[in-house]
Design a protein around this motif. Structure first.
Motif, PDB file in Angstrom:
ATOM      1  N   ASN A  90       0.818  -1.221   0.000  1.00 59.68           N
ATOM      2  CA  ASN A  90       0.000   0.000   0.000  1.00 59.68           C
ATOM      3  C   ASN A  90       0.851   1.272   0.000  1.00 59.68           C
ATOM      4  O   ASN A  90       0.331   2.374  -0.156  1.00 59.68           O
ATOM      5  N   GLN A  91       2.191   1.111   0.158  1.00 61.87           N
ATOM      6  CA  GLN A  91       3.097   2.247   0.090  1.00 61.87           C
ATOM      7  C   GLN A  91       3.742   2.400  -1.286  1.00 61.87           C
ATOM      8  O   GLN A  91       4.395   3.404  -1.563  1.00 61.87           O
ATOM      9  N   TRP A  92       3.579   1.425  -2.135  1.00 58.25           N
ATOM     10  CA  TRP A  92       4.234   1.457  -3.438  1.00 58.25           C
ATOM     11  C   TRP A  92       3.783   2.619  -4.325  1.00 58.25           C
ATOM     12  O   TRP A  92       4.602   3.155  -5.088  1.00 58.25           O
ATOM     13  N   PRO A  93       2.511   3.029  -4.290  1.00 56.03           N
ATOM     14  CA  PRO A  93       2.092   4.141  -5.162  1.00 56.03           C
ATOM     15  C   PRO A  93       2.911   5.422  -4.977  1.00 56.03           C
ATOM     16  O   PRO A  93       3.060   6.201  -5.920  1.00 56.03           O
ATOM     17  N   VAL A  94       3.429   5.664  -3.783  1.00 56.27           N
ATOM     18  CA  VAL A  94       4.254   6.856  -3.545  1.00 56.27           C
ATOM     19  C   VAL A  94       5.501   6.801  -4.419  1.00 56.27           C
ATOM     20  O   VAL A  94       5.881   7.786  -5.070  1.00 56.27           O
ATOM     21  N   MET A  95       6.159   5.634  -4.459  1.00 52.81           N
ATOM     22  CA  MET A  95       7.347   5.462  -5.290  1.00 52.81           C
ATOM     23  C   MET A  95       6.986   5.499  -6.765  1.00 52.81           C
ATOM     24  O   MET A  95       7.738   6.058  -7.585  1.00 52.81           O
ATOM     25  N   GLU A  96       5.845   4.951  -7.120  1.00 51.54           N
ATOM     26  CA  GLU A  96       5.415   4.963  -8.520  1.00 51.54           C
ATOM     27  C   GLU A  96       5.191   6.391  -9.007  1.00 51.54           C
ATOM     28  O   GLU A  96       5.569   6.733 -10.141  1.00 51.54           O
TER      29      GLU A  96
END
Length: 428
Positions: free
Chosen positions: A81-87
Protein backbone atom coordinates in the motif's frame (compact mmCIF):
# COMPACT_ATOMS: atom_id res chain seq x y z
CA UNK A 1 31.75 -8.35 5.48
CA UNK A 2 29.86 -10.25 8.15
CA UNK A 3 31.82 -12.82 10.05
CA UNK A 4 30.58 -16.30 9.09
CA UNK A 5 30.33 -17.32 12.75
CA UNK A 6 28.20 -14.31 13.58
CA UNK A 7 25.07 -16.41 13.96
CA UNK A 8 26.31 -17.10 17.49
CA UNK A 9 25.68 -13.45 18.16
CA UNK A 10 22.57 -13.16 16.00
CA UNK A 11 20.48 -16.02 17.32
CA UNK A 12 17.22 -14.71 18.69
CA UNK A 13 18.16 -11.08 18.17
CA UNK A 14 14.89 -9.54 17.01
CA UNK A 15 14.92 -6.50 19.21
CA UNK A 16 13.92 -3.41 17.24
CA UNK A 17 16.07 -0.31 17.14
CA UNK A 18 14.32 3.03 17.31
CA UNK A 19 14.87 6.60 18.33
CA UNK A 20 13.59 5.64 21.75
CA UNK A 21 16.92 3.88 22.30
CA UNK A 22 18.57 7.27 22.34
CA UNK A 23 17.87 9.10 25.56
CA UNK A 24 16.45 12.53 25.00
CA UNK A 25 15.90 12.08 21.26
CA UNK A 26 13.49 14.75 20.04
CA UNK A 27 13.15 14.14 16.34
CA UNK A 28 11.04 11.42 14.80
CA UNK A 29 13.38 9.51 12.48
CA UNK A 30 12.21 7.98 9.21
CA UNK A 31 11.28 4.31 9.25
CA UNK A 32 14.34 2.10 9.33
CA UNK A 33 13.66 -0.59 6.73
CA UNK A 34 17.12 -1.97 7.49
CA UNK A 35 16.32 -2.54 11.16
CA UNK A 36 17.89 -5.69 12.59
CA UNK A 37 14.43 -7.02 13.42
CA UNK A 38 14.16 -7.95 9.72
CA UNK A 39 17.37 -9.99 9.66
CA UNK A 40 15.53 -13.33 9.55
CA UNK A 41 14.17 -12.35 6.14
CA UNK A 42 17.67 -12.42 4.60
CA UNK A 43 20.12 -14.14 6.95
CA UNK A 44 19.71 -17.64 5.51
CA UNK A 45 21.82 -20.51 6.86
CA UNK A 46 25.51 -20.50 7.78
CA UNK A 47 26.36 -23.13 5.16
CA UNK A 48 24.17 -21.74 2.38
CA UNK A 49 21.29 -19.47 1.36
CA UNK A 50 18.61 -21.55 3.10
CA UNK A 51 15.00 -22.30 2.20
CA UNK A 52 13.04 -19.90 0.02
CA UNK A 53 16.14 -18.29 -1.49
CA UNK A 54 16.63 -17.69 -5.20
CA UNK A 55 20.12 -17.45 -6.66
CA UNK A 56 20.20 -14.57 -9.16
CA UNK A 57 23.96 -14.35 -9.75
CA UNK A 58 26.74 -16.91 -9.53
CA UNK A 59 30.21 -16.56 -10.99
CA UNK A 60 33.75 -17.66 -10.17
CA UNK A 61 36.25 -15.03 -9.05
CA UNK A 62 39.88 -14.98 -10.11
CA UNK A 63 40.85 -12.63 -7.27
CA UNK A 64 40.61 -14.85 -4.21
CA UNK A 65 36.89 -14.59 -3.54
CA UNK A 66 35.98 -18.08 -4.72
CA UNK A 67 32.42 -18.33 -5.98
CA UNK A 68 30.61 -14.98 -5.82
CA UNK A 69 26.84 -15.33 -5.63
CA UNK A 70 23.83 -13.12 -4.98
CA UNK A 71 20.74 -14.60 -3.41
CA UNK A 72 17.26 -13.03 -3.34
CA UNK A 73 14.74 -13.18 -0.50
CA UNK A 74 11.26 -11.58 -0.27
CA UNK A 75 11.17 -8.32 1.73
CA UNK A 76 8.15 -7.47 3.86
CA UNK A 77 8.75 -3.72 3.74
CA UNK A 78 7.66 -1.40 2.29
CA UNK A 79 4.12 -2.80 2.26
CA UNK A 80 2.31 -2.82 -1.08
CA UNK A 81 0.00 0.00 0.00
CA UNK A 82 3.10 2.25 0.09
CA UNK A 83 4.23 1.46 -3.44
CA UNK A 84 2.09 4.14 -5.16
CA UNK A 85 4.25 6.86 -3.55
CA UNK A 86 7.35 5.46 -5.29
CA UNK A 87 5.42 4.96 -8.52
CA UNK A 88 4.42 8.63 -8.54
CA UNK A 89 8.03 9.66 -7.90
CA UNK A 90 9.19 7.54 -10.85
CA UNK A 91 6.46 9.03 -13.03
CA UNK A 92 7.60 12.55 -12.13
CA UNK A 93 11.22 11.68 -12.87
CA UNK A 94 10.20 10.24 -16.24
CA UNK A 95 8.27 13.41 -17.09
CA UNK A 96 11.30 15.55 -16.33
CA UNK A 97 13.55 13.44 -18.54
CA UNK A 98 10.97 13.01 -21.29
CA UNK A 99 8.62 16.03 -21.41
CA UNK A 100 7.05 14.62 -24.57
CA UNK A 101 6.09 11.35 -22.86
CA UNK A 102 2.42 10.39 -22.87
CA UNK A 103 0.14 9.04 -20.18
CA UNK A 104 0.83 5.62 -21.68
CA UNK A 105 4.23 5.66 -19.95
CA UNK A 106 3.28 4.30 -16.56
CA UNK A 107 5.46 2.87 -13.81
CA UNK A 108 4.51 -0.11 -11.70
CA UNK A 109 6.44 -1.46 -8.74
CA UNK A 110 6.94 -5.20 -9.12
CA UNK A 111 8.21 -5.70 -5.60
CA UNK A 112 11.10 -5.41 -3.15
CA UNK A 113 13.68 -8.06 -2.32
CA UNK A 114 16.66 -8.52 -0.09
CA UNK A 115 19.75 -9.32 -2.10
CA UNK A 116 22.65 -10.94 -0.23
CA UNK A 117 26.13 -11.33 -1.72
CA UNK A 118 28.05 -14.38 -0.55
CA UNK A 119 31.54 -15.68 -1.10
CA UNK A 120 31.77 -19.48 -1.40
CA UNK A 121 28.13 -19.73 -0.26
CA UNK A 122 28.91 -19.59 3.47
CA UNK A 123 30.42 -16.09 3.89
CA UNK A 124 27.88 -13.26 3.81
CA UNK A 125 29.61 -10.31 2.18
CA UNK A 126 26.82 -7.73 2.14
CA UNK A 127 23.06 -7.28 2.09
CA UNK A 128 20.88 -4.67 0.38
CA UNK A 129 17.24 -4.05 -0.43
CA UNK A 130 16.38 -3.77 -4.12
CA UNK A 131 13.25 -2.38 -5.78
CA UNK A 132 12.12 -3.70 -9.17
CA UNK A 133 9.80 -1.66 -11.39
CA UNK A 134 8.40 -1.73 -14.91
CA UNK A 135 7.70 1.07 -17.38
CA UNK A 136 4.84 0.35 -19.75
CA UNK A 137 3.96 2.32 -22.86
CA UNK A 138 6.04 3.13 -25.90
CA UNK A 139 9.53 2.59 -24.44
CA UNK A 140 9.04 -0.40 -22.19
CA UNK A 141 11.78 -1.26 -19.73
CA UNK A 142 12.52 -3.16 -16.54
CA UNK A 143 14.58 -1.44 -13.83
CA UNK A 144 16.11 -2.40 -10.49
CA UNK A 145 17.30 0.06 -7.86
CA UNK A 146 19.10 -0.49 -4.59
CA UNK A 147 17.49 1.46 -1.76
CA UNK A 148 20.31 3.73 -0.54
CA UNK A 149 18.67 4.71 2.77
CA UNK A 150 18.24 1.07 3.81
CA UNK A 151 21.41 0.04 5.66
CA UNK A 152 20.72 -3.55 6.65
CA UNK A 153 23.96 -4.70 8.25
CA UNK A 154 24.80 -3.42 11.76
CA UNK A 155 28.53 -3.07 11.10
CA UNK A 156 27.79 -0.66 8.24
CA UNK A 157 25.67 1.45 10.59
CA UNK A 158 28.48 1.31 13.14
CA UNK A 159 31.07 2.48 10.60
CA UNK A 160 28.86 5.32 9.34
CA UNK A 161 27.91 6.47 12.84
CA UNK A 162 31.40 6.33 14.34
CA UNK A 163 33.11 7.73 11.25
CA UNK A 164 30.90 10.75 10.71
CA UNK A 165 30.80 11.57 14.41
CA UNK A 166 34.60 11.38 14.68
CA UNK A 167 34.96 13.50 11.54
CA UNK A 168 32.72 16.15 13.10
CA UNK A 169 34.80 16.08 16.30
CA UNK A 170 37.87 16.85 14.19
CA UNK A 171 36.31 20.17 13.05
CA UNK A 172 34.89 19.04 9.72
CA UNK A 173 31.52 20.71 9.00
CA UNK A 174 29.26 17.73 8.26
CA UNK A 175 26.00 19.71 7.72
CA UNK A 176 27.73 21.92 5.13
CA UNK A 177 28.73 18.84 3.13
CA UNK A 178 25.17 17.54 3.33
CA UNK A 179 23.85 20.78 1.80
CA UNK A 180 26.62 20.97 -0.85
CA UNK A 181 28.10 24.13 0.67
CA UNK A 182 31.22 22.14 1.52
CA UNK A 183 33.00 19.58 -0.65
CA UNK A 184 33.86 16.19 0.74
CA UNK A 185 36.11 13.43 -0.58
CA UNK A 186 35.41 9.87 0.52
CA UNK A 187 37.31 6.68 -0.28
CA UNK A 188 35.75 3.21 0.10
CA UNK A 189 38.19 0.30 -0.16
CA UNK A 190 36.13 -2.81 -0.82
CA UNK A 191 32.88 -2.51 -2.76
CA UNK A 192 30.67 -5.50 -1.99
CA UNK A 193 27.10 -4.59 -2.87
CA UNK A 194 27.91 -0.89 -2.69
CA UNK A 195 25.53 -0.01 0.15
CA UNK A 196 27.91 2.29 2.07
CA UNK A 197 29.03 4.30 -1.01
CA UNK A 198 25.41 4.69 -2.16
CA UNK A 199 24.29 5.77 1.29
CA UNK A 200 27.04 8.39 1.51
CA UNK A 201 26.51 9.68 -2.04
CA UNK A 202 22.77 10.01 -1.39
CA UNK A 203 23.29 11.94 1.85
CA UNK A 204 26.18 14.26 0.91
CA UNK A 205 25.44 16.51 -2.05
CA UNK A 206 28.97 17.89 -1.84
CA UNK A 207 30.65 14.48 -1.88
CA UNK A 208 32.87 12.71 -4.37
CA UNK A 209 32.86 9.02 -3.41
CA UNK A 210 35.71 6.92 -4.81
CA UNK A 211 35.45 3.13 -4.59
CA UNK A 212 38.35 0.73 -5.03
CA UNK A 213 37.51 -2.92 -5.70
CA UNK A 214 40.02 -5.44 -7.00
CA UNK A 215 37.47 -7.99 -8.22
CA UNK A 216 35.41 -7.19 -11.36
CA UNK A 217 33.11 -10.11 -10.55
CA UNK A 218 32.06 -8.39 -7.31
CA UNK A 219 31.33 -5.19 -9.23
CA UNK A 220 29.35 -7.11 -11.84
CA UNK A 221 27.32 -8.80 -9.12
CA UNK A 222 26.42 -5.46 -7.54
CA UNK A 223 25.35 -3.92 -10.86
CA UNK A 224 23.56 -6.93 -12.34
CA UNK A 225 21.85 -8.21 -9.22
CA UNK A 226 21.98 -5.65 -6.38
CA UNK A 227 20.68 -2.52 -8.10
CA UNK A 228 23.93 -0.55 -8.02
CA UNK A 229 24.13 2.16 -10.74
CA UNK A 230 26.01 1.01 -13.83
CA UNK A 231 27.64 4.23 -15.03
CA UNK A 232 30.35 4.46 -12.29
CA UNK A 233 31.44 0.90 -13.15
CA UNK A 234 33.33 1.48 -16.39
CA UNK A 235 34.64 -1.45 -18.38
CA UNK A 236 31.95 -4.00 -17.52
CA UNK A 237 30.49 -6.18 -20.26
CA UNK A 238 27.26 -4.99 -21.85
CA UNK A 239 25.09 -7.64 -20.22
CA UNK A 240 25.80 -5.97 -16.87
CA UNK A 241 23.86 -2.90 -17.86
CA UNK A 242 20.29 -1.84 -17.20
CA UNK A 243 18.34 0.25 -19.75
CA UNK A 244 20.42 3.15 -21.04
CA UNK A 245 18.45 5.76 -19.11
CA UNK A 246 18.38 3.82 -15.82
CA UNK A 247 20.93 5.90 -13.89
CA UNK A 248 19.47 9.27 -14.92
CA UNK A 249 15.94 8.09 -14.18
CA UNK A 250 16.56 6.34 -10.88
CA UNK A 251 19.44 8.21 -9.31
CA UNK A 252 18.93 11.85 -10.26
CA UNK A 253 22.59 12.80 -10.06
CA UNK A 254 23.60 10.61 -7.10
CA UNK A 255 25.49 8.31 -9.48
CA UNK A 256 27.55 11.28 -10.71
CA UNK A 257 29.14 11.54 -7.25
CA UNK A 258 30.46 7.96 -7.42
CA UNK A 259 33.73 6.91 -9.07
CA UNK A 260 34.51 3.19 -9.15
CA UNK A 261 38.07 1.96 -9.76
CA UNK A 262 38.61 -1.74 -10.47
CA UNK A 263 42.16 -2.14 -9.23
CA UNK A 264 44.28 -3.16 -6.24
CA UNK A 265 44.01 -0.76 -3.31
CA UNK A 266 47.75 -0.77 -2.67
CA UNK A 267 48.43 0.26 -6.26
CA UNK A 268 45.61 2.81 -6.34
CA UNK A 269 46.73 4.69 -3.25
CA UNK A 270 50.22 5.20 -4.73
CA UNK A 271 49.07 7.06 -7.84
CA UNK A 272 45.87 8.71 -6.57
CA UNK A 273 46.15 12.49 -6.23
CA UNK A 274 43.13 13.03 -3.95
CA UNK A 275 43.29 13.95 -0.28
CA UNK A 276 40.42 12.27 1.54
CA UNK A 277 38.31 13.47 4.43
CA UNK A 278 36.90 10.02 5.18
CA UNK A 279 38.11 6.51 4.32
CA UNK A 280 36.14 3.27 4.75
CA UNK A 281 38.01 -0.05 4.58
CA UNK A 282 36.09 -3.32 4.38
CA UNK A 283 38.24 -5.66 2.31
CA UNK A 284 37.95 -9.36 3.12
CA UNK A 285 38.53 -12.16 0.64
CA UNK A 286 36.65 -15.42 0.07
CA UNK A 287 38.46 -17.02 3.00
CA UNK A 288 37.27 -14.23 5.32
CA UNK A 289 40.80 -12.82 5.64
CA UNK A 290 41.75 -9.14 5.93
CA UNK A 291 44.95 -8.90 3.82
CA UNK A 292 48.04 -8.23 5.90
CA UNK A 293 49.31 -5.64 3.43
CA UNK A 294 46.37 -3.40 4.43
CA UNK A 295 47.48 -3.32 8.07
CA UNK A 296 51.22 -3.95 7.99
CA UNK A 297 52.62 -1.07 10.03
CA UNK A 298 55.79 -1.00 7.92
CA UNK A 299 54.08 -1.68 4.61
CA UNK A 300 53.60 0.65 1.64
CA UNK A 301 49.83 0.82 1.92
CA UNK A 302 49.59 2.45 5.35
CA UNK A 303 52.50 4.79 4.63
CA UNK A 304 50.83 6.01 1.43
CA UNK A 305 47.36 6.14 2.97
CA UNK A 306 48.64 8.38 5.75
CA UNK A 307 49.70 10.90 3.11
CA UNK A 308 46.33 10.73 1.30
CA UNK A 309 44.20 11.43 4.39
CA UNK A 310 43.56 15.05 5.35
CA UNK A 311 46.27 16.16 7.82
CA UNK A 312 43.81 17.82 10.23
CA UNK A 313 40.44 16.09 10.19
CA UNK A 314 41.08 12.96 8.08
CA UNK A 315 39.33 9.91 9.55
CA UNK A 316 39.74 6.22 8.65
CA UNK A 317 37.23 3.43 9.39
CA UNK A 318 38.10 -0.28 9.30
CA UNK A 319 35.65 -3.16 9.65
CA UNK A 320 37.27 -5.93 11.68
CA UNK A 321 36.17 -9.37 12.78
CA UNK A 322 36.70 -10.08 16.44
CA UNK A 323 39.27 -12.87 16.74
CA UNK A 324 37.80 -13.97 20.06
CA UNK A 325 35.21 -16.69 20.34
CA UNK A 326 33.68 -14.98 23.37
CA UNK A 327 30.87 -13.33 21.47
CA UNK A 328 28.06 -12.07 23.71
CA UNK A 329 24.77 -13.94 23.73
CA UNK A 330 22.22 -11.25 22.99
CA UNK A 331 19.40 -13.38 24.33
CA UNK A 332 20.85 -12.79 27.79
CA UNK A 333 22.61 -9.45 27.30
CA UNK A 334 21.42 -6.22 25.68
CA UNK A 335 23.17 -5.84 22.30
CA UNK A 336 24.08 -2.22 23.06
CA UNK A 337 25.76 -3.15 26.32
CA UNK A 338 28.37 -5.52 24.93
CA UNK A 339 32.14 -5.26 24.61
CA UNK A 340 34.02 -7.68 22.37
CA UNK A 341 37.41 -8.70 23.74
CA UNK A 342 40.21 -7.94 21.29
CA UNK A 343 42.60 -10.78 20.53
CA UNK A 344 46.09 -10.51 19.07
CA UNK A 345 45.01 -9.98 15.46
CA UNK A 346 42.59 -7.11 16.11
CA UNK A 347 45.01 -5.52 18.56
CA UNK A 348 47.81 -5.55 15.97
CA UNK A 349 45.59 -3.93 13.34
CA UNK A 350 44.47 -1.24 15.79
CA UNK A 351 48.03 -0.56 16.90
CA UNK A 352 49.21 -0.18 13.29
CA UNK A 353 46.54 2.37 12.41
CA UNK A 354 47.08 4.30 15.63
CA UNK A 355 50.80 4.51 14.91
CA UNK A 356 50.13 6.08 11.51
CA UNK A 357 47.25 8.43 12.40
CA UNK A 358 47.84 9.29 16.06
CA UNK A 359 44.60 8.25 17.79
CA UNK A 360 42.38 5.20 17.46
CA UNK A 361 39.33 3.76 19.17
CA UNK A 362 36.99 0.85 18.58
CA UNK A 363 33.26 0.27 18.93
CA UNK A 364 31.66 -3.16 19.12
CA UNK A 365 28.98 -3.92 16.54
CA UNK A 366 25.75 -5.10 18.18
CA UNK A 367 24.51 -8.58 17.26
CA UNK A 368 27.62 -9.45 15.22
CA UNK A 369 31.22 -10.41 15.95
CA UNK A 370 32.51 -7.28 14.21
CA UNK A 371 34.47 -4.32 15.54
CA UNK A 372 34.66 -0.84 14.01
CA UNK A 373 38.13 0.69 14.21
CA UNK A 374 38.33 4.49 13.93
CA UNK A 375 41.70 6.18 13.36
CA UNK A 376 42.10 9.97 13.21
CA UNK A 377 44.51 12.82 13.89
CA UNK A 378 44.99 13.06 17.65
CA UNK A 379 45.59 16.83 17.75
CA UNK A 380 42.20 17.58 16.21
CA UNK A 381 40.07 15.29 18.33
CA UNK A 382 41.93 16.06 21.58
CA UNK A 383 41.76 19.83 21.07
CA UNK A 384 40.33 21.41 24.21
CA UNK A 385 41.03 18.47 26.51
CA UNK A 386 41.46 19.70 30.10
CA UNK A 387 44.68 18.85 31.90
CA UNK A 388 44.34 15.74 34.02
CA UNK A 389 41.18 14.40 32.41
CA UNK A 390 41.19 10.86 31.06
CA UNK A 391 41.78 10.79 27.32
CA UNK A 392 39.19 8.03 26.95
CA UNK A 393 36.51 9.98 28.83
CA UNK A 394 37.20 13.17 26.90
CA UNK A 395 37.07 11.51 23.48
CA UNK A 396 33.90 9.57 24.30
CA UNK A 397 32.22 12.66 25.73
CA UNK A 398 33.13 14.67 22.62
CA UNK A 399 31.80 11.95 20.33
CA UNK A 400 28.51 11.66 22.19
CA UNK A 401 28.04 15.43 22.15
CA UNK A 402 28.22 15.43 18.31
CA UNK A 403 26.20 12.29 17.60
CA UNK A 404 22.79 13.98 17.73
CA UNK A 405 23.94 16.64 15.26
CA UNK A 406 25.07 13.92 12.82
CA UNK A 407 21.73 12.11 13.18
CA UNK A 408 19.78 15.27 12.44
CA UNK A 409 22.00 16.54 9.62
CA UNK A 410 21.71 13.26 7.73
CA UNK A 411 18.18 12.42 8.92
CA UNK A 412 19.41 8.99 9.92
CA UNK A 413 16.81 6.25 10.44
CA UNK A 414 18.95 4.64 13.17
CA UNK A 415 20.39 5.91 16.50
CA UNK A 416 23.92 7.10 15.82
CA UNK A 417 24.77 7.56 19.51
CA UNK A 418 24.21 3.92 20.41
CA UNK A 419 26.56 2.63 17.73
CA UNK A 420 29.27 5.10 18.77
CA UNK A 421 29.31 4.27 22.46
CA UNK A 422 28.74 0.51 22.27
CA UNK A 423 31.82 -1.17 23.71
CA UNK A 424 33.86 2.02 23.21
CA UNK A 425 37.56 1.36 23.76
CA UNK A 426 40.42 3.80 23.29
CA UNK A 427 43.40 2.05 21.71
CA UNK A 428 46.40 2.46 24.02
Amino acid sequence: MLRAAASKCAGGAIRRLSAAASVGARRKPPQDEGDWSYYKEWWGDDDGPGDGAQTVFRRHSEHGNGVVSVVAYPASQPASNQWPVMERWLQERNSVLYPESTVADQFKILGYQWRVMRFNDHTRQSAAKVMACYRSGGDRALYSMQQPNCVAVPYAKSMVSAGLTALSCCSFDVPQAVSEHNTMKILCIGHGGGSIPLFLASKFKGAAVHIVEIDPVVVSASVESMGFPASPAEGLSSHCMQPADADKLLWGGIHDRIFLHITDAEDFIVTDSNVYDLVFIDAYDGNDIFPRKLWDVDGAFLKNLEEKVHPVHGTVLVNLHSDSELCPDVEDEAPFESTLPMGKYVSKVCSAYKQHFGLAFTAATPWLCNVTLVACRYKAILRGAPVGRSGRDFVLSKLLSRSNMVEQALDLPFPCLQYVKNGFTLVE
